[in-house]
Design an enzyme around this catalytic site. Sequence first.
Site, PDB file in Angstrom:
ATOM      1  N   ASP A   1       2.399  -9.675   4.159  1.00  0.00           N
ATOM      2  CA  ASP A   1       3.571  -9.999   3.334  1.00  0.00           C
ATOM      3  C   ASP A   1       4.437 -11.032   4.047  1.00  0.00           C
ATOM      4  O   ASP A   1       4.936 -11.974   3.428  1.00  0.00           O
ATOM      5  CB  ASP A   1       4.408  -8.743   3.052  1.00  0.00           C
ATOM      6  CG  ASP A   1       4.100  -8.122   1.689  1.00  0.00           C
ATOM      7  OD1 ASP A   1       2.943  -8.237   1.245  1.00  0.00           O
ATOM      8  OD2 ASP A   1       5.017  -7.545   1.066  1.00  0.00           O
TER       9      ASP A   1
ATOM     10  N   TYR B   1      -3.446   4.933   6.136  1.00  0.00           N
ATOM     11  CA  TYR B   1      -3.594   5.011   4.685  1.00  0.00           C
ATOM     12  C   TYR B   1      -4.478   6.176   4.262  1.00  0.00           C
ATOM     13  O   TYR B   1      -4.311   6.713   3.169  1.00  0.00           O
ATOM     14  CB  TYR B   1      -4.193   3.704   4.146  1.00  0.00           C
ATOM     15  CG  TYR B   1      -3.170   2.650   3.846  1.00  0.00           C
ATOM     16  CD1 TYR B   1      -2.417   2.090   4.874  1.00  0.00           C
ATOM     17  CD2 TYR B   1      -2.954   2.206   2.546  1.00  0.00           C
ATOM     18  CE1 TYR B   1      -1.485   1.114   4.604  1.00  0.00           C
ATOM     19  CE2 TYR B   1      -2.018   1.224   2.271  1.00  0.00           C
ATOM     20  CZ  TYR B   1      -1.293   0.685   3.296  1.00  0.00           C
ATOM     21  OH  TYR B   1      -0.365  -0.285   3.029  1.00  0.00           O
TER      22      TYR B   1
ATOM     23  N   ASP C   1      -0.963  -4.818   6.269  1.00  0.00           N
ATOM     24  CA  ASP C   1      -0.136  -4.750   5.063  1.00  0.00           C
ATOM     25  C   ASP C   1       1.182  -5.467   5.321  1.00  0.00           C
ATOM     26  O   ASP C   1       1.631  -6.292   4.522  1.00  0.00           O
ATOM     27  CB  ASP C   1       0.104  -3.283   4.687  1.00  0.00           C
ATOM     28  CG  ASP C   1       0.976  -3.147   3.451  1.00  0.00           C
ATOM     29  OD1 ASP C   1       0.724  -3.880   2.470  1.00  0.00           O
ATOM     30  OD2 ASP C   1       1.912  -2.328   3.463  1.00  0.00           O
TER      31      ASP C   1
ATOM     32  N   ASP D   1       4.394  -6.129  17.154  1.00  0.00           N
ATOM     33  CA  ASP D   1       5.799  -6.567  17.066  1.00  0.00           C
ATOM     34  C   ASP D   1       5.927  -8.025  17.474  1.00  0.00           C
ATOM     35  O   ASP D   1       6.607  -8.822  16.817  1.00  0.00           O
ATOM     36  CB  ASP D   1       6.725  -5.650  17.883  1.00  0.00           C
ATOM     37  CG  ASP D   1       6.228  -5.392  19.306  1.00  0.00           C
ATOM     38  OD1 ASP D   1       5.065  -5.750  19.620  1.00  0.00           O
ATOM     39  OD2 ASP D   1       7.004  -4.831  20.106  1.00  0.00           O
TER      40      ASP D   1
ATOM     41  N   LYS E   1      -1.207  -2.172  18.962  1.00  0.00           N
ATOM     42  CA  LYS E   1      -0.019  -1.665  19.663  1.00  0.00           C
ATOM     43  C   LYS E   1      -0.551  -0.818  20.807  1.00  0.00           C
ATOM     44  O   LYS E   1      -0.267   0.385  20.932  1.00  0.00           O
ATOM     45  CB  LYS E   1       0.850  -0.860  18.670  1.00  0.00           C
ATOM     46  CG  LYS E   1       2.201  -0.429  19.206  1.00  0.00           C
ATOM     47  CD  LYS E   1       3.209  -1.556  19.330  1.00  0.00           C
ATOM     48  CE  LYS E   1       4.478  -1.039  19.999  1.00  0.00           C
ATOM     49  NZ  LYS E   1       5.463  -2.120  20.260  1.00  0.00           N
TER      50      LYS E   1
HETATM   51  C1  IPM Z   1      -1.177  -4.385  -0.776  1.00  0.00           C
HETATM   52  C2  IPM Z   1      -0.231  -3.420  -1.427  1.00  0.00           C
HETATM   53  C3  IPM Z   1      -0.881  -2.039  -1.457  1.00  0.00           C
HETATM   54  C4  IPM Z   1      -1.132  -1.620  -0.031  1.00  0.00           C
HETATM   55  C5  IPM Z   1      -0.103  -0.962  -2.223  1.00  0.00           C
HETATM   56  C6  IPM Z   1       0.242  -1.393  -3.621  1.00  0.00           C
HETATM   57  C7  IPM Z   1      -0.841   0.352  -2.242  1.00  0.00           C
HETATM   58  O1  IPM Z   1       0.983  -3.403  -0.754  1.00  0.00           O
HETATM   59  O2  IPM Z   1      -2.281  -4.585  -1.315  1.00  0.00           O
HETATM   60  O3  IPM Z   1      -0.826  -4.954   0.260  1.00  0.00           O
HETATM   61  O4  IPM Z   1      -0.239  -1.069   0.631  1.00  0.00           O
HETATM   62  O5  IPM Z   1      -2.235  -1.848   0.451  1.00  0.00           O
HETATM   63 MG    MG Z   2       1.153  -4.883   0.790  1.00  0.00          MG
END
Ligand code: IPM
Ligand code: MG
Length: 365
Positions: free
Chosen positions: A252, A140, A248, A224, A191
Amino acid sequence: MKKILLIPGDGIGPEVVAQAQKIINFFNQNSDKKFETSEALLGGIAYDKSGTPFPQETLDAARLSDAILLGAVGGPKWEVLEYKHRPERGLLGIRKELELFANLRPAKVFAALADSSTLKYEIVAGLDIMILRELTGDLYFGEPRGVKTLEDGSRQGINTMTYNSKEVERIARVAFDLARLRGKKLCSIDKANVIETTEMWREVVTEIGKKEYSDIALSHMYVDNAAMQLIRNPKQFDVMLTGNMFGDILSDAASMLTGSLGMLPSASLGEKQKNGKQYALYEPIHGSAPDIAGKNIANPIATILSLAMMFRYSFAYDKEAQMIENAVENVLNKGVRTADIANSSDKKVSCEEMGNEIIAELQKL
Ligand code: IPM
Ligand code: MG
Protein backbone atom coordinates in the site's frame (compact mmCIF):
# COMPACT_ATOMS: atom_id res chain seq x y z
CA MET A 1 -9.76 -20.20 -26.47
CA LYS A 2 -8.76 -19.04 -22.97
CA LYS A 3 -11.35 -19.20 -20.20
CA ILE A 4 -11.38 -16.11 -18.00
CA LEU A 5 -13.49 -16.07 -14.86
CA LEU A 6 -14.62 -12.56 -13.94
CA ILE A 7 -15.37 -11.89 -10.28
CA PRO A 8 -16.64 -8.30 -10.08
CA GLY A 9 -17.32 -8.41 -6.32
CA ASP A 10 -18.41 -5.35 -4.32
CA GLY A 11 -18.24 -1.56 -4.38
CA ILE A 12 -16.41 -0.26 -7.43
CA GLY A 13 -15.47 -3.84 -8.39
CA PRO A 14 -18.22 -4.25 -11.03
CA GLU A 15 -17.46 -0.83 -12.58
CA VAL A 16 -13.75 -1.49 -13.05
CA VAL A 17 -14.16 -5.10 -14.16
CA ALA A 18 -16.66 -3.94 -16.80
CA GLN A 19 -13.89 -1.81 -18.35
CA ALA A 20 -11.52 -4.78 -18.42
CA GLN A 21 -14.27 -6.83 -20.07
CA LYS A 22 -14.39 -4.24 -22.86
CA ILE A 23 -10.67 -4.73 -23.42
CA ILE A 24 -11.17 -8.49 -23.59
CA ASN A 25 -13.93 -7.93 -26.16
CA PHE A 26 -11.57 -5.72 -28.13
CA PHE A 27 -9.04 -8.54 -28.46
CA ASN A 28 -11.77 -11.04 -29.33
CA GLN A 29 -12.83 -8.81 -32.21
CA ASN A 30 -9.48 -7.51 -33.38
CA SER A 31 -6.87 -10.21 -32.82
CA ASP A 32 -6.26 -13.90 -33.21
CA LYS A 33 -6.41 -14.27 -29.42
CA LYS A 34 -9.80 -15.51 -28.26
CA PHE A 35 -11.29 -15.43 -24.79
CA GLU A 36 -14.42 -16.82 -23.24
CA THR A 37 -15.62 -15.08 -20.08
CA SER A 38 -18.01 -16.08 -17.32
CA GLU A 39 -18.89 -14.49 -13.99
CA ALA A 40 -18.93 -15.70 -10.41
CA LEU A 41 -19.85 -14.28 -7.01
CA LEU A 42 -17.45 -13.54 -4.19
CA GLY A 43 -17.53 -11.28 -1.14
CA GLY A 44 -20.47 -9.28 0.14
CA ILE A 45 -22.61 -9.77 -2.94
CA ALA A 46 -22.08 -13.52 -2.65
CA TYR A 47 -23.15 -13.42 0.97
CA ASP A 48 -26.29 -11.44 0.09
CA LYS A 49 -27.26 -13.82 -2.69
CA SER A 50 -26.20 -17.16 -1.26
CA GLY A 51 -25.44 -16.79 2.45
CA THR A 52 -21.69 -17.26 2.12
CA PRO A 53 -18.92 -14.92 0.89
CA PHE A 54 -17.27 -17.86 -0.90
CA PRO A 55 -19.81 -20.13 -2.62
CA GLN A 56 -18.78 -23.60 -3.74
CA GLU A 57 -19.82 -22.78 -7.34
CA THR A 58 -17.27 -19.97 -7.36
CA LEU A 59 -14.49 -22.31 -6.29
CA ASP A 60 -15.58 -24.88 -8.90
CA ALA A 61 -15.66 -22.22 -11.64
CA ALA A 62 -12.27 -20.91 -10.49
CA ARG A 63 -10.74 -24.38 -10.79
CA LEU A 64 -12.07 -24.74 -14.34
CA SER A 65 -10.85 -21.36 -15.54
CA ASP A 66 -7.50 -20.55 -17.10
CA ALA A 67 -7.27 -17.32 -15.11
CA ILE A 68 -9.39 -15.16 -12.81
CA LEU A 69 -9.91 -11.41 -12.85
CA LEU A 70 -11.25 -9.97 -9.61
CA GLY A 71 -12.54 -6.46 -8.87
CA ALA A 72 -12.71 -5.95 -5.12
CA VAL A 73 -14.62 -7.20 -2.10
CA GLY A 74 -15.95 -5.63 1.08
CA GLY A 75 -17.89 -2.65 2.34
CA PRO A 76 -19.35 -1.15 5.51
CA LYS A 77 -22.64 -2.97 4.96
CA TRP A 78 -21.00 -6.29 5.84
CA GLU A 79 -18.65 -5.13 8.58
CA VAL A 80 -21.22 -6.01 11.25
CA LEU A 81 -21.29 -9.65 10.18
CA GLU A 82 -19.68 -12.48 12.06
CA TYR A 83 -16.06 -12.97 10.99
CA LYS A 84 -16.66 -16.03 8.81
CA HIS A 85 -19.36 -14.27 6.78
CA ARG A 86 -17.33 -11.18 5.96
CA PRO A 87 -16.47 -10.46 2.32
CA GLU A 88 -12.72 -10.61 3.06
CA ARG A 89 -13.12 -14.26 4.04
CA GLY A 90 -14.14 -14.92 0.44
CA LEU A 91 -10.97 -13.36 -0.91
CA LEU A 92 -8.73 -15.08 1.62
CA GLY A 93 -10.62 -18.32 0.99
CA ILE A 94 -10.03 -18.34 -2.75
CA ARG A 95 -6.35 -17.42 -2.29
CA LYS A 96 -5.94 -20.30 0.17
CA GLU A 97 -8.02 -22.92 -1.69
CA LEU A 98 -6.15 -22.36 -4.95
CA GLU A 99 -2.86 -22.01 -3.04
CA LEU A 100 -2.04 -18.72 -4.70
CA PHE A 101 1.11 -18.25 -2.66
CA ALA A 102 3.00 -15.82 -4.89
CA ASN A 103 1.59 -12.30 -5.04
CA LEU A 104 3.33 -10.00 -7.53
CA ARG A 105 2.73 -6.31 -6.89
CA PRO A 106 4.68 -4.17 -9.32
CA ALA A 107 4.90 -0.46 -8.56
CA LYS A 108 5.78 1.42 -11.70
CA VAL A 109 5.58 5.16 -12.17
CA PHE A 110 4.20 6.32 -15.50
CA ALA A 111 6.14 9.37 -16.65
CA ALA A 112 2.94 11.37 -17.04
CA LEU A 113 2.05 10.75 -13.41
CA ALA A 114 5.39 11.39 -11.71
CA ASP A 115 3.98 14.79 -10.73
CA SER A 116 0.94 13.24 -9.08
CA SER A 117 2.88 11.51 -6.35
CA THR A 118 2.93 13.08 -2.92
CA LEU A 119 6.70 12.64 -3.10
CA LYS A 120 9.08 14.86 -5.06
CA TYR A 121 9.32 14.24 -8.79
CA GLU A 122 13.00 13.17 -8.73
CA ILE A 123 12.34 10.60 -5.98
CA VAL A 124 9.70 8.71 -7.99
CA ALA A 125 10.32 9.48 -11.69
CA GLY A 126 11.28 6.26 -13.48
CA LEU A 127 10.51 4.09 -10.45
CA ASP A 128 9.99 0.41 -11.28
CA ILE A 129 9.97 -2.00 -8.37
CA MET A 130 8.36 -5.37 -7.78
CA ILE A 131 7.04 -6.41 -4.41
CA LEU A 132 6.66 -10.15 -4.12
CA ARG A 133 4.36 -10.94 -1.20
CA GLU A 134 3.84 -14.45 0.17
CA LEU A 135 0.07 -14.84 0.23
CA THR A 136 -1.04 -18.05 1.92
CA GLY A 137 0.84 -18.12 5.21
CA ASP A 138 1.81 -15.89 8.12
CA LEU A 139 -0.53 -14.10 10.53
CA TYR A 140 -3.32 -14.29 7.95
CA PHE A 141 -3.77 -18.04 8.32
CA GLY A 142 -1.74 -19.11 11.37
CA GLU A 143 -3.37 -21.14 14.15
CA PRO A 144 -4.24 -20.70 16.95
CA ARG A 145 -6.22 -17.57 16.29
CA GLY A 146 -9.22 -15.78 17.72
CA VAL A 147 -10.40 -13.82 20.74
CA LYS A 148 -11.39 -15.58 23.95
CA THR A 149 -12.64 -14.42 27.32
CA LEU A 150 -10.38 -15.29 30.23
CA GLU A 151 -11.42 -16.25 33.76
CA ASP A 152 -10.93 -12.73 35.05
CA GLY A 153 -13.38 -11.47 32.44
CA SER A 154 -10.76 -9.79 30.26
CA ARG A 155 -10.46 -10.78 26.61
CA GLN A 156 -7.38 -12.13 24.92
CA GLY A 157 -6.71 -11.92 21.20
CA ILE A 158 -4.32 -14.36 19.57
CA ASN A 159 -2.94 -14.59 16.04
CA THR A 160 -0.01 -16.68 15.07
CA MET A 161 2.80 -15.75 12.75
CA THR A 162 3.97 -18.99 11.23
CA TYR A 163 6.02 -20.09 8.24
CA ASN A 164 7.35 -23.48 7.29
CA SER A 165 10.81 -23.45 5.73
CA LYS A 166 9.36 -25.10 2.60
CA GLU A 167 6.94 -22.20 2.17
CA VAL A 168 9.84 -19.78 2.46
CA GLU A 169 11.90 -21.75 -0.06
CA ARG A 170 9.21 -21.76 -2.73
CA ILE A 171 8.44 -18.04 -2.46
CA ALA A 172 12.18 -17.25 -2.33
CA ARG A 173 12.72 -19.09 -5.61
CA VAL A 174 9.95 -17.06 -7.26
CA ALA A 175 11.62 -13.90 -5.97
CA PHE A 176 15.07 -14.86 -7.24
CA ASP A 177 13.60 -15.86 -10.62
CA LEU A 178 11.85 -12.50 -10.90
CA ALA A 179 15.05 -10.68 -9.99
CA ARG A 180 16.88 -12.61 -12.69
CA LEU A 181 14.48 -11.23 -15.32
CA ARG A 182 14.86 -7.69 -13.96
CA GLY A 183 17.72 -5.82 -12.28
CA LYS A 184 19.22 -8.90 -10.53
CA LYS A 185 18.73 -7.35 -7.08
CA LEU A 186 16.64 -8.88 -4.32
CA CYS A 187 15.92 -7.37 -0.93
CA SER A 188 14.26 -9.71 1.55
CA ILE A 189 12.20 -8.07 4.29
CA ASP A 190 11.96 -9.40 7.83
CA LYS A 191 12.03 -8.50 11.49
CA ALA A 192 14.78 -10.95 12.33
CA ASN A 193 15.93 -8.88 15.30
CA VAL A 194 12.68 -9.59 17.17
CA ILE A 195 10.58 -12.32 15.51
CA GLU A 196 12.08 -15.83 15.29
CA THR A 197 9.86 -16.90 12.40
CA THR A 198 11.42 -14.18 10.30
CA GLU A 199 14.92 -15.04 11.49
CA MET A 200 14.34 -18.49 9.98
CA TRP A 201 12.96 -16.72 6.88
CA ARG A 202 16.23 -14.82 6.54
CA GLU A 203 18.33 -17.98 6.95
CA VAL A 204 16.33 -19.90 4.34
CA VAL A 205 16.44 -17.07 1.79
CA THR A 206 20.19 -16.68 2.33
CA GLU A 207 20.74 -20.41 1.83
CA ILE A 208 18.73 -20.55 -1.43
CA GLY A 209 20.57 -17.49 -2.68
CA LYS A 210 23.97 -19.01 -1.98
CA LYS A 211 23.17 -22.40 -3.49
CA GLU A 212 21.04 -21.53 -6.50
CA TYR A 213 21.28 -17.84 -7.34
CA SER A 214 24.84 -16.61 -6.94
CA ASP A 215 24.17 -14.19 -9.84
CA ILE A 216 21.59 -12.24 -7.80
CA ALA A 217 22.64 -9.57 -5.31
CA LEU A 218 20.72 -10.45 -2.15
CA SER A 219 20.25 -8.08 0.75
CA HIS A 220 18.07 -8.14 3.86
CA MET A 221 16.22 -5.32 5.56
CA TYR A 222 14.09 -5.00 8.69
CA VAL A 223 10.53 -4.10 7.81
CA ASP A 224 10.49 -0.81 9.73
CA ASN A 225 13.59 0.35 7.91
CA ALA A 226 12.08 -0.87 4.60
CA ALA A 227 8.98 1.29 5.15
CA MET A 228 11.24 4.28 5.74
CA GLN A 229 13.51 3.50 2.76
CA LEU A 230 10.49 3.16 0.45
CA ILE A 231 9.63 6.77 1.19
CA ARG A 232 13.21 8.06 1.39
CA ASN A 233 14.71 6.47 -1.71
CA PRO A 234 12.44 3.91 -3.38
CA LYS A 235 14.62 3.55 -6.47
CA GLN A 236 17.26 1.66 -4.47
CA PHE A 237 14.95 -1.40 -4.73
CA ASP A 238 14.43 -3.86 -7.57
CA VAL A 239 12.56 -6.88 -6.18
CA MET A 240 11.38 -6.86 -2.56
CA LEU A 241 10.42 -10.18 -1.00
CA THR A 242 8.03 -10.11 1.95
CA GLY A 243 5.80 -12.31 4.08
CA ASN A 244 2.05 -11.89 3.92
CA MET A 245 1.58 -9.26 6.63
CA PHE A 246 4.56 -7.05 5.88
CA GLY A 247 3.77 -7.21 2.16
CA ASP A 248 0.20 -6.07 2.72
CA ILE A 249 1.46 -2.94 4.44
CA LEU A 250 4.48 -2.17 2.28
CA SER A 251 2.59 -2.60 -0.98
CA ASP A 252 0.00 0.00 0.00
CA ALA A 253 2.84 2.36 0.84
CA ALA A 254 4.57 1.60 -2.47
CA SER A 255 1.37 2.22 -4.41
CA MET A 256 1.27 5.86 -3.36
CA LEU A 257 4.70 6.37 -4.92
CA THR A 258 2.98 5.89 -8.27
CA GLY A 259 0.47 8.65 -7.64
CA SER A 260 -2.60 6.63 -6.79
CA LEU A 261 -3.76 3.36 -5.32
CA GLY A 262 -5.93 3.24 -8.42
CA MET A 263 -2.95 2.42 -10.65
CA LEU A 264 -1.53 -0.77 -9.19
CA PRO A 265 -2.26 -4.22 -10.59
CA SER A 266 -1.35 -7.55 -9.03
CA ALA A 267 -1.04 -11.21 -9.87
CA SER A 268 -1.49 -14.06 -7.42
CA LEU A 269 0.01 -17.28 -8.73
CA GLY A 270 -0.05 -20.88 -7.58
CA GLU A 271 2.52 -23.54 -8.18
CA LYS A 272 2.86 -24.89 -11.69
CA GLN A 273 1.33 -28.37 -11.65
CA LYS A 274 2.67 -31.41 -13.47
CA ASN A 275 -0.01 -31.08 -16.19
CA GLY A 276 1.17 -27.52 -16.81
CA LYS A 277 -1.83 -25.87 -15.16
CA GLN A 278 -1.17 -22.96 -12.84
CA TYR A 279 -3.95 -21.25 -10.91
CA ALA A 280 -3.81 -17.49 -11.17
CA LEU A 281 -5.89 -14.61 -9.93
CA TYR A 282 -5.40 -11.03 -11.05
CA GLU A 283 -6.74 -8.05 -9.16
CA PRO A 284 -6.11 -4.36 -8.56
CA ILE A 285 -4.47 -3.84 -5.18
CA HIS A 286 -7.05 -1.21 -4.23
CA GLY A 287 -10.19 -2.12 -2.34
CA SER A 288 -13.90 -1.74 -3.05
CA ALA A 289 -13.92 2.02 -2.30
CA PRO A 290 -17.54 2.08 -1.06
CA ASP A 291 -17.50 5.88 -0.81
CA ILE A 292 -17.29 6.26 -4.59
CA ALA A 293 -19.07 3.07 -5.66
CA GLY A 294 -21.82 3.46 -8.25
CA LYS A 295 -20.68 6.96 -9.20
CA ASN A 296 -18.76 5.96 -12.32
CA ILE A 297 -15.67 7.87 -11.16
CA ALA A 298 -13.39 5.00 -10.13
CA ASN A 299 -10.06 4.48 -11.85
CA PRO A 300 -10.17 1.25 -13.90
CA ILE A 301 -6.46 1.35 -14.79
CA ALA A 302 -5.30 -0.98 -11.99
CA THR A 303 -7.78 -3.60 -13.19
CA ILE A 304 -6.89 -3.10 -16.84
CA LEU A 305 -3.19 -3.43 -16.00
CA SER A 306 -4.07 -6.58 -14.04
CA LEU A 307 -5.54 -7.96 -17.26
CA ALA A 308 -2.23 -7.14 -18.96
CA MET A 309 -0.44 -9.12 -16.25
CA MET A 310 -2.82 -12.04 -16.93
CA PHE A 311 -1.98 -11.94 -20.63
CA ARG A 312 1.72 -11.99 -19.80
CA TYR A 313 1.95 -14.45 -16.90
CA SER A 314 -0.91 -16.88 -17.58
CA PHE A 315 -1.05 -16.87 -21.38
CA ALA A 316 2.41 -15.64 -22.48
CA TYR A 317 0.62 -13.13 -24.74
CA ASP A 318 3.43 -10.64 -24.28
CA LYS A 319 2.59 -8.58 -27.34
CA GLU A 320 -1.03 -8.04 -26.28
CA ALA A 321 0.04 -7.30 -22.69
CA GLN A 322 2.45 -4.68 -23.98
CA MET A 323 -0.29 -3.21 -26.18
CA ILE A 324 -2.53 -2.68 -23.15
CA GLU A 325 0.29 -1.08 -21.18
CA ASN A 326 1.18 1.19 -24.11
CA ALA A 327 -2.45 2.20 -24.55
CA VAL A 328 -2.65 3.16 -20.87
CA GLU A 329 0.58 5.11 -21.16
CA ASN A 330 -0.65 6.97 -24.26
CA VAL A 331 -3.92 7.91 -22.60
CA LEU A 332 -2.08 9.25 -19.57
CA ASN A 333 0.33 11.15 -21.82
CA LYS A 334 -2.66 12.89 -23.39
CA GLY A 335 -3.60 14.20 -19.95
CA VAL A 336 -6.70 12.08 -19.62
CA ARG A 337 -7.32 11.36 -15.94
CA THR A 338 -9.86 9.84 -13.59
CA ALA A 339 -10.67 11.85 -10.46
CA ASP A 340 -8.05 10.18 -8.24
CA ILE A 341 -5.14 11.25 -10.45
CA ALA A 342 -6.48 14.49 -11.91
CA ASN A 343 -4.96 17.91 -11.48
CA SER A 344 -7.03 20.96 -12.29
CA SER A 345 -5.51 21.28 -15.79
CA ASP A 346 -6.27 17.69 -16.78
CA LYS A 347 -9.11 16.30 -18.80
CA LYS A 348 -11.18 14.52 -16.19
CA VAL A 349 -13.10 11.45 -17.34
CA SER A 350 -15.41 8.89 -15.81
CA CYS A 351 -14.57 5.25 -15.23
CA GLU A 352 -16.38 4.24 -18.44
CA GLU A 353 -14.79 7.01 -20.47
CA MET A 354 -11.34 5.94 -19.27
CA GLY A 355 -12.13 2.43 -20.53
CA ASN A 356 -13.22 3.86 -23.90
CA GLU A 357 -10.14 6.08 -24.17
CA ILE A 358 -7.89 3.07 -23.64
CA ILE A 359 -9.78 1.11 -26.32
CA ALA A 360 -9.45 4.03 -28.72
CA GLU A 361 -5.68 3.94 -28.16
CA LEU A 362 -5.62 0.17 -28.67
CA GLN A 363 -7.34 0.68 -31.99
CA LYS A 364 -4.47 2.88 -33.13
CA LEU A 365 -1.71 0.45 -32.09
C1 IPM B 1 -4.96 -6.80 -0.12
C2 IPM B 1 -6.12 -6.51 0.79
C3 IPM B 1 -6.57 -7.81 1.45
C4 IPM B 1 -5.40 -8.33 2.26
C5 IPM B 1 -7.83 -7.70 2.31
C6 IPM B 1 -8.98 -7.10 1.55
C7 IPM B 1 -8.23 -9.04 2.89
O1 IPM B 1 -5.77 -5.54 1.72
O2 IPM B 1 -5.15 -7.58 -1.08
O3 IPM B 1 -3.88 -6.26 0.10
O4 IPM B 1 -5.21 -7.92 3.42
O5 IPM B 1 -4.66 -9.15 1.74
MG1 MG C 1 -3.83 -4.68 1.40
